[in-house]
Each structure stands twice: as C-alpha cells, then as structure tokens.
Design a protein around this motif. Structure first.
Motif, PDB file in Angstrom:
ATOM      1  N   VAL A 229       0.841  -1.248   0.096  1.00  0.00           N
ATOM      2  CA  VAL A 229      -0.211  -0.122  -0.245  1.00  0.00           C
ATOM      3  C   VAL A 229       0.587   1.261   0.136  1.00  0.00           C
TER       4      VAL A 229
ATOM      5  N   ALA B  16      -1.402   4.222   5.529  1.00  0.00           N
ATOM      6  CA  ALA B  16      -1.352   2.887   4.939  1.00  0.00           C
ATOM      7  C   ALA B  16      -1.704   1.989   5.903  1.00  0.00           C
TER       8      ALA B  16
ATOM      9  N   ALA C 236      -4.603  -0.645   4.291  1.00  0.00           N
ATOM     10  CA  ALA C 236      -4.027  -1.979   4.135  1.00  0.00           C
ATOM     11  C   ALA C 236      -5.062  -2.989   4.324  1.00  0.00           C
TER      12      ALA C 236
END
Length: 321
Positions: free
Chosen positions: A119, A131, A135
C-alpha cells in the motif's frame, strides 16, 4: 453524487488535508440488530456513493476506450501484478480434498505480511500514516484464509480499499474510468486466477439462486457499459458467439465467459438468475435492477456485512450530511 466531487475535485497544489488521525478498521456489526447502524452510517453512504459514481463514469464505454491513466493507477496495477506473481510462486499442494487448496494459506500469509508495504507504494509520503488503515481493506479483499473461500464481501472490501484511496486524495475524479477498467478489471483477473488455482469455495453463495458464485460489482458496472449499445441487448449475453466476439470490450460478457468456462450444463440451470436477467428489455433496466439486488442481497445481508471493518475513512458513525 457529490462524493467524488468534493473529495477529489481539489487541484494539485492544495496543501495536504489537515492531519487526520487514521486508525486500524475494526468489526462493528456483531449481531443482526447492528445492521441498522450500518445502513445509517457514513461508511454505507460513502461506499454506495462511490459504487454509483463509478457506475455513471463507465456508462456506455468499452474497456478498450481511451482514458487517462495516472501514476497511482499504474502503481495499483503493479501491486495486483505482484499478487498475481505470488500465485505462480505458490503452486497448489497435493491434498485429498478437491476444494480449498491449502497453498492459498501460504499465498495469503505473504500478503498479510507485505500488505502495508504494498500500500505504501501507492500512497505518497505525506500520507504514509494512512497505509495501515487502508491495507486492512486490501487484506480483506482476497478471500478468507481459514475457510479458503471468496465471495461478495471480499469484493466489497476491494471497492472499500479503492474508496479509501479516493477519500485521502490518492485517486481523483479523473481516475474514474481507470479505477474500473484498469484496476478493478485487473483485480478480477487475479481473483479468477485465485479461485481457479486454489479451487476456492464460494462464500455465502446461494448457488443457482444467486447471481454469481463469486462477484457482483462487474455485473453492475458491466451492465452500465452496455447502456444504449446500438445492437447488443440483454438477450444476447446468453449467445456464446456474441460473448466470444465482445468479451474484451465489456466486463459483463467477461463474467459470463468465466462462468461458462467454470460450469457445465445448460446456462439456464447453473445460472438461473442471470438467465432471468437476459429477458429484461434494456440494459438500463438491468443496471437499476442489479443495483437494487446488490443492496438487498449483499449490503443488507448480515452474513456478508458482519465481516466489514470500519475506521476513520469509512466510519460507522451516522451520516453527517
């Protein structure tokens, strides 16, 4: 459909949004009575707004048409190519049972380990904090590693993953067509390969009474692509010749092709719902009907939505507008 417009219409030089506190999305729907919370939530409004925005964006367009491909789109395709390569590197193992090959768990463990890094390749540095939240949706989008199954709830997690990337401004309003034709289409190819390679069980499939064992969204967006087509009508998609000649242009026909590859016997028997849909007079009616069916059969079904996770980008809080 203001969703896309207010979140991605901003011009490039605007400063990054005020420091948002991201969080690891968690399960909030624990019993049937919690479904009311979901339907009132900001997450539901944003998710559905996103699906409908893309539905408008691809209306009447072929997969092969010209459209803008931005760097984040390229990075997402590269991410999906990595997942595809891992399938090649993780062949199915010999085992007594035909379905649910245990090699999927090995493949999944790699994604579980690498998801945040993957990500991070799509998200700019100043949004690195997002992230871990984003994710989670990627990890949830490829099937369940315990049950080795895949269904519309996993597909919804991938749409949620893309929706989150829009909400943080990584994907923008002019990425709409590429989101469906390049990223989501590549995702479908990888999911079909997973389903075939590891013989995944359909999660929550209603068998012959459902639309499809694994996917739903490509039928919605795919029927929108066909709206006002000069000569392809819904009755044509059960014609093998039409499918073979046009599947590269239309997601809907690509789905039909995959079903006929995977299933034997008369189409009307193994895919009764789709057979019924082929009798609907126009693609716009098909499209509207599928949107209603998606809400009823997927988004409003506890067994599907109980697995959905909520964070700062797709919050369980009631809709504010």
């Amino acid at each position: 459909l203001p969703l896309f417009l207010h979140l991605s219409g901003a011009s490039e030089e605007v400063a990054p949004p005020l420091q948002q506190s991201f969080m690891i999305p968690k399960k909030e729907i624990n019993m049937v009575s919690d479904m009311a919370k979901w339907k009132r939530s900001q997450a539901y409004a944003d998710y559905m707004g996103f699906i409908l925005t893309l539905n408008e964006g691809v209306k009447g367009k072929k997969l092969t048409c010209e459209y803008k491909v931005s760097e984040p789109i390229e990075n997402l395709v590269a991410l999906l190519n990595t997942l595809d390569r891992w399938i090649d590197e993780t062949p199915p193992v010999d085992q007594p049972s035909r379905f649910g090959n245990k090699a999927f768990r090995t493949w999944y463990a790699k994604l579980d380990q690498e998801a945040e890094k993957l990500v991070a390749t799509v998200i700019p540095k100043h949004l690195a904090d997002a992230a871990p939240e984003v994710a989670v949706y990627l990890k949830e989008s490829v099937g369940n590693s315990t049950r080795i199954d895949y269904g519309t709830g996993h597909e919804a997690a991938f749409a949620a993953f893309l929706c989150c990337l829009c909400k943080i401004g990584v994907l923008r309003v002019d990425d709409q067509i590429a989101i469906v034709f390049k990223v989501f289409n590549r995702y479908l190819e990888v999911m079909r390969k997973l389903q075939k390679t590891y013989r995944m069980e359909p999660a929550g499939s209603q068998g012959v009474w459902g639309l499809d064992d694994f996917q739903f969204l490509p039928f919605i967006w795919g029927s929108s692509q066909l709206i006002d087509h000069p000569n392809l009508e819904p009755r044509h998609f059960v014609d093998e010749k039409v499918v073979n000649e046009n599947h590269k242009d239309f997601m809907f026909l690509e789905c039909i092709l995959f079903i006929t590859e995977m299933k034997t016997g008369p189409f009307a028997e193994h895919s009764n719902q789709l057979w019924n849909i082929s009798a609907v007079p126009s693609w716009s009616k098909v499209n509207q009907g599928l949107i209603r069916m998606y809400k009823a059969e997927c988004l409003e079904k506890f067994p599907v939505i109980q697995h959905f996770k909520f964070g700062s980008l797709l919050p369980i809080q009631p809709v504010t507008s």
